[in-house]
Design a protein around this motif. Structure first.
Motif, PDB file in Angstrom:
ATOM      1  N   HIS A   1       0.819  -1.207   0.000  1.00 59.76           N
ATOM      2  CA  HIS A   1       0.000   0.000   0.000  1.00 59.76           C
ATOM      3  C   HIS A   1       0.860   1.267   0.000  1.00 59.76           C
ATOM      4  N   GLU A   2       1.995   1.215   0.673  1.00 54.48           N
ATOM      5  CA  GLU A   2       2.903   2.366   0.625  1.00 54.48           C
ATOM      6  C   GLU A   2       3.420   2.589  -0.794  1.00 54.48           C
ATOM      7  N   ALA A   3       3.686   1.502  -1.511  1.00 56.79           N
ATOM      8  CA  ALA A   3       4.129   1.628  -2.902  1.00 56.79           C
ATOM      9  C   ALA A   3       3.031   2.263  -3.751  1.00 56.79           C
ATOM     10  N   CYS A   4       1.783   1.863  -3.525  1.00 58.14           N
ATOM     11  CA  CYS A   4       0.654   2.456  -4.254  1.00 58.14           C
ATOM     12  C   CYS A   4       0.544   3.947  -3.960  1.00 58.14           C
ATOM     13  N   GLU A   5       0.693   4.303  -2.693  1.00 57.18           N
ATOM     14  CA  GLU A   5       0.584   5.713  -2.324  1.00 57.18           C
ATOM     15  C   GLU A   5       1.680   6.540  -2.990  1.00 57.18           C
ATOM     16  N   THR A   6       2.872   5.991  -3.048  1.00 58.64           N
ATOM     17  CA  THR A   6       3.978   6.697  -3.699  1.00 58.64           C
ATOM     18  C   THR A   6       3.697   6.922  -5.181  1.00 58.64           C
ATOM     19  N   VAL A   7       3.170   5.897  -5.831  1.00 62.16           N
ATOM     20  CA  VAL A   7       2.844   5.992  -7.256  1.00 62.16           C
ATOM     21  C   VAL A   7       1.802   7.082  -7.503  1.00 62.16           C
ATOM     22  N   VAL A   8       0.764   7.093  -6.690  1.00 62.26           N
ATOM     23  CA  VAL A   8      -0.307   8.081  -6.861  1.00 62.26           C
ATOM     24  C   VAL A   8       0.197   9.486  -6.548  1.00 62.26           C
ATOM     25  N   SER A   9       0.952   9.630  -5.463  1.00 63.65           N
ATOM     26  CA  SER A   9       1.475  10.949  -5.076  1.00 63.65           C
ATOM     27  C   SER A   9       2.431  11.508  -6.121  1.00 63.65           C
ATOM     28  N   THR A  10       3.269  10.641  -6.665  1.00 59.46           N
ATOM     29  CA  THR A  10       4.218  11.075  -7.695  1.00 59.46           C
ATOM     30  C   THR A  10       3.489  11.539  -8.948  1.00 59.46           C
ATOM     31  N   ALA A  11       2.478  10.784  -9.356  1.00 62.98           N
ATOM     32  CA  ALA A  11       1.697  11.159 -10.541  1.00 62.98           C
ATOM     33  C   ALA A  11       1.006  12.497 -10.327  1.00 62.98           C
ATOM     34  N   LEU A  12       0.466  12.709  -9.139  1.00 60.12           N
ATOM     35  CA  LEU A  12      -0.203  13.971  -8.819  1.00 60.12           C
ATOM     36  C   LEU A  12       0.775  15.140  -8.902  1.00 60.12           C
ATOM     37  N   ALA A  13       1.963  14.958  -8.351  1.00 63.06           N
ATOM     38  CA  ALA A  13       2.950  16.039  -8.310  1.00 63.06           C
ATOM     39  C   ALA A  13       3.480  16.408  -9.689  1.00 63.06           C
ATOM     40  N   GLN A  14       3.440  15.471 -10.613  1.00 60.45           N
ATOM     41  CA  GLN A  14       4.026  15.692 -11.934  1.00 60.45           C
ATOM     42  C   GLN A  14       3.023  16.212 -12.963  1.00 60.45           C
ATOM     43  N   ALA A  15       1.763  16.366 -12.560  1.00 54.45           N
ATOM     44  CA  ALA A  15       0.730  16.821 -13.499  1.00 54.45           C
ATOM     45  C   ALA A  15       0.153  18.157 -13.044  1.00 54.45           C
ATOM     46  N   ARG A  16      -0.494  18.838 -13.978  1.00 50.87           N
ATOM     47  CA  ARG A  16      -1.100  20.132 -13.669  1.00 50.87           C
ATOM     48  C   ARG A  16      -2.563  20.128 -14.079  1.00 50.87           C
ATOM     49  N   GLY A  17      -3.376  20.745 -13.250  1.00 47.92           N
ATOM     50  CA  GLY A  17      -4.792  20.848 -13.543  1.00 47.92           C
ATOM     51  C   GLY A  17      -5.521  19.566 -13.206  1.00 47.92           C
ATOM     52  N   PRO A  18      -6.774  19.651 -12.780  1.00 47.62           N
ATOM     53  CA  PRO A  18      -7.525  18.469 -12.336  1.00 47.62           C
ATOM     54  C   PRO A  18      -7.605  17.355 -13.379  1.00 47.62           C
ATOM     55  N   ALA A  19      -7.845  17.687 -14.633  1.00 49.67           N
ATOM     56  CA  ALA A  19      -8.000  16.652 -15.658  1.00 49.67           C
ATOM     57  C   ALA A  19      -6.694  15.886 -15.860  1.00 49.67           C
TER      58      ALA A  19
END
Length: 199
Positions: free
Chosen positions: A68-86
Motif C-alpha cells: 500500500h505504501e508503494a501504491c501511495e507513492t505511485v499516486v502521489s508522484t503522478a499527482l505532483a508531476q501533473a497540472r490541472g484536475p484533468a
C-alpha cells in the motif's frame, strides 16, 4: 516484480522470508499457508524465521503495508508531476491502475487478503488507503470547483474509480490489455469520462 516492490527491505534474510511468504500466499492463500512452508521457501528453519517475523500475520501485515505504501507513492508522484484536475486525475488513475497490472500478484495479496489482518493491522493499512482515496477525491473536488468535471456523487464516483484500479489485479492480463501501459491509458481515459470531464 515482487522483488522490485520489496527490494529496499533489510536485512536480506527478512526480505527472503517476505518474498517466500508472498509466493506461498499467492499460491495457497493466507489461511492455507504455513510458516514451515514459508521458512523452507526462504531456505531457513521455522525457528530462524521467528527472528525476523513473529508470525504468519506479521508477514501478511508487512506485505500489505509495503504494497500500500508503494501504491501511495505511485499516486502521489503522478499527482505532483501533473497540472490541472484533468491531467492530474488521468495521471493518478493511470499510474494506480498500471501498478496493479505490473504487480498483479502482489496486488492480489495486499488488496484481497485485507480481511485476514487483525484489527490493528487492518487499521494501519486502511489509513494508507484512506490517504490514497483522499488524494483522488481532492482532485475530483477541484475539478468540480473549476467546472472541469460534472459529478453528482463525489464520494461514490471517487470510490468507483479507485475500485476499478484495484480490480485490475484480479484479471490482468486479459485480451488486448496485456501491458501495464495499455491499462494506464485506458483507465486514465475512463476516469475522465466517469467524472464528466469537459476539458
Amino acid at each position: 516484480m515482487a522483488d522490485a516492490v520489496f527490494s529496499h527491505l533489510q536485512p536480506a534474510a527478512a526480505r527472503r522470508l517476505l518474498l517466500s511468504a508472498h509466493d506461498v500466499f499467492a499460491a495457497k492463500g493466507y489461511h492455507a499457508a504455513t510458516t514451515r512452508e514459508i521458512a523452507a521457501g526462504a531456505g531457513m528453519s521455522p525457528a530462524a524465521m521467528y527472528i525476523h517475523y513473529r508470525s504468519k500475520q506479521d508477514l501478511l501485515f508487512q506485505l500489505s503495508l509495503l504494497g500500500h505504501e508503494a501504491c501511495e507513492t505511485v499516486v502521489s508522484t503522478a499527482l505532483a508531476q501533473a497540472r490541472g484536475p484533468a491531467e492530474q486525475l488521468r495521471a493518478m488513475i493511470g499510474a494506480f491502475a498500471a501498478w496493479h497490472a505490473a504487480n498483479h500478484t502482489t496486488a492480489r495479496i495486499v488488496q484481497y487478503e485485507l480481511t485476514s489482518l487483525t484489527r490493528d493491522n487492518f487499521e494501519a493499512v486502511a489509513s494508507i488507503r484512506r490517504r490514497i482515496d483522499a488524494q483522488i477525491s481532492s482532485v475530483v473536488e477541484r475539478g468540480l470547483a473549476t467546472g472541469s468535471f460534472e459529478v453528482n456523487d463525489l464520494p461514490g464516483t471517487a470510490l468507483a474509480v479507485t475500485s476499478l484500479c484495484v480490480d485490475v489485479a484480479r484479471w490482468f492480463p486479459a485480451a488486448n490489455l496485456n501491458s501495464p501501459h495499455d491499462v494506464a491509458v485506458l483507465y486514465g481515459d475512463l476516469a475522465l469520462r466517469m467524472v464528466g470531464c469537459k476539458d
